[in-house]
Structures are given as structure tokens and as C-alpha cells.
Design a protein around this motif. Sequence first.
Motif, PDB file in Angstrom:
ATOM      1  N   ARG A   1       0.514  -3.607   6.433  1.00 63.33           N
ATOM      2  CA  ARG A   1      -0.747  -3.601   7.173  1.00 63.33           C
ATOM      3  C   ARG A   1      -1.458  -4.929   7.012  1.00 63.33           C
ATOM      4  O   ARG A   1      -1.726  -5.367   5.888  1.00 63.33           O
ATOM      5  CB  ARG A   1      -1.667  -2.471   6.719  1.00 63.33           C
TER       6      ARG A   1
ATOM      7  N   ARG B   1       5.200   0.689  17.524  1.00 64.06           N
ATOM      8  CA  ARG B   1       5.468   0.335  16.112  1.00 64.06           C
ATOM      9  C   ARG B   1       4.254  -0.253  15.417  1.00 64.06           C
ATOM     10  O   ARG B   1       4.094  -0.081  14.206  1.00 64.06           O
ATOM     11  CB  ARG B   1       6.605  -0.688  16.019  1.00 64.06           C
ATOM     12  N   PHE B   2       3.388  -0.981  16.138  1.00 62.73           N
ATOM     13  CA  PHE B   2       2.287  -1.739  15.544  1.00 62.73           C
ATOM     14  C   PHE B   2       0.930  -1.267  16.086  1.00 62.73           C
ATOM     15  O   PHE B   2       0.283  -1.965  16.867  1.00 62.73           O
ATOM     16  CB  PHE B   2       2.427  -3.230  15.871  1.00 62.73           C
TER      17      PHE B   2
ATOM     18  N   ASP C   1      10.520  -1.652   6.332  1.00 63.00           N
ATOM     19  CA  ASP C   1       9.302  -1.432   5.543  1.00 63.00           C
ATOM     20  C   ASP C   1       8.073  -1.481   6.427  1.00 63.00           C
ATOM     21  O   ASP C   1       8.079  -2.133   7.479  1.00 63.00           O
ATOM     22  CB  ASP C   1       9.176  -2.490   4.451  1.00 63.00           C
ATOM     23  N   PRO C   2       6.974  -0.852   5.990  1.00 60.01           N
ATOM     24  CA  PRO C   2       5.702  -0.992   6.682  1.00 60.01           C
ATOM     25  C   PRO C   2       4.838  -2.071   6.017  1.00 60.01           C
ATOM     26  O   PRO C   2       5.069  -2.446   4.855  1.00 60.01           O
ATOM     27  CB  PRO C   2       5.059   0.381   6.494  1.00 60.01           C
TER      28      PRO C   2
ATOM     29  N   GLN D   1      -1.308  -2.270  11.812  1.00 56.61           N
ATOM     30  CA  GLN D   1      -0.340  -1.506  11.023  1.00 56.61           C
ATOM     31  C   GLN D   1       1.047  -1.794  11.578  1.00 56.61           C
ATOM     32  O   GLN D   1       1.328  -1.482  12.727  1.00 56.61           O
ATOM     33  CB  GLN D   1      -0.643  -0.013  11.096  1.00 56.61           C
ATOM     34  N   MET D   2       1.890  -2.392  10.776  1.00 51.39           N
ATOM     35  CA  MET D   2       3.219  -2.805  11.230  1.00 51.39           C
ATOM     36  C   MET D   2       4.247  -1.865  10.620  1.00 51.39           C
ATOM     37  O   MET D   2       4.461  -1.854   9.412  1.00 51.39           O
ATOM     38  CB  MET D   2       3.472  -4.247  10.806  1.00 51.39           C
ATOM     39  N   ASN D   3       4.876  -1.074  11.449  1.00 54.77           N
ATOM     40  CA  ASN D   3       5.869  -0.104  11.004  1.00 54.77           C
ATOM     41  C   ASN D   3       7.262  -0.507  11.468  1.00 54.77           C
ATOM     42  O   ASN D   3       7.421  -1.200  12.471  1.00 54.77           O
ATOM     43  CB  ASN D   3       5.522   1.281  11.553  1.00 54.77           C
ATOM     44  N   THR D   4       8.246  -0.045  10.736  1.00 53.92           N
ATOM     45  CA  THR D   4       9.654  -0.300  11.081  1.00 53.92           C
ATOM     46  C   THR D   4       9.864  -1.779  11.393  1.00 53.92           C
ATOM     47  O   THR D   4      10.344  -2.163  12.470  1.00 53.92           O
ATOM     48  CB  THR D   4      10.096   0.570  12.275  1.00 53.92           C
ATOM     49  N   LEU D   5       9.501  -2.610  10.446  1.00 56.15           N
ATOM     50  CA  LEU D   5       9.594  -4.043  10.660  1.00 56.15           C
ATOM     51  C   LEU D   5      11.042  -4.506  10.835  1.00 56.15           C
ATOM     52  O   LEU D   5      11.969  -3.950  10.231  1.00 56.15           O
ATOM     53  CB  LEU D   5       8.949  -4.789   9.501  1.00 56.15           C
TER      54      LEU D   5
END
Length: 124
Positions: free
Chosen positions: A19, A70-71, A16-17, A85-89
Motif C-alpha cells: 500500500r 488490482r490497484f 505480494d500486496p 492498494q497494490m495487490n497481486t504485484l
Amino acid sequence: QVQLVESGGRSVQAGDPLRLSCTAASGHTFIFRTYAMGWFRQAPGKEREFVAAINWNGGTETYADSVKGRFPISRDNARNTVYLQMNTLKPEDTAVYYCAAGNTVVPRPDYQYWGQGTQVTVSS
């Protein structure tokens, strides 16, 4: 007195992403747009570690290898806010995330002002 307030942390699933935001509320002596801003994190039983940082005008960014790509970090000086922005946690991203303000972009906790942190929990 400088107050940095983080928000956006919560529990999510892996992949999940999310922010995170950090807004500076301060008196007239703290001029947000003149400070470098950083994000750090601390997992249970571990030392606080650098995540990302951005210089005063957004022209320079630096990242820990673990989050590079990713971030992305960004800032809105008109809103006195820095974002992560935190992606592909991943579950290993679980930690309390802190924002910090300092004079220069450095990948170590040499920042003058710190927020109280916001918890991010990633479940597999």
C-alpha cells in the motif's frame, strides 16, 4: 507551497500486496479535499504513465487497464491522504510511483502538484 509526500514503496516478491500513501502537507491555500488525486508511475527508460485517479470526494475513480481490478485507489480527506492498494504485484509493476493533485480526474499528467516519488520493485 504544496508538498505531496509519498511513502510505502519497497522491494517485494511477485504476488505480494503493498500500500502506497501520499500525504499533503501545505499551507492554508491548499485544501486537499477539493482536489482530484492521481497516481502515476515511471519505469526506467519509459515515459510516466497514468495508474489511477480519484475525485475530491471519492465518488469517481478511474484506472489504467493494466491495474484495473488490482490497484484500488482511495482517499481520507480528514488525513489529507490518498492511498494506492497494490495487490497481486507483477515484475512489470516495478517503477517509481508518483502522486499528483489537480482540478479534475484525468488519465494523463495534467495535474498541478506532484510528489517526489517512491520506488516499488517487484521481483519474480
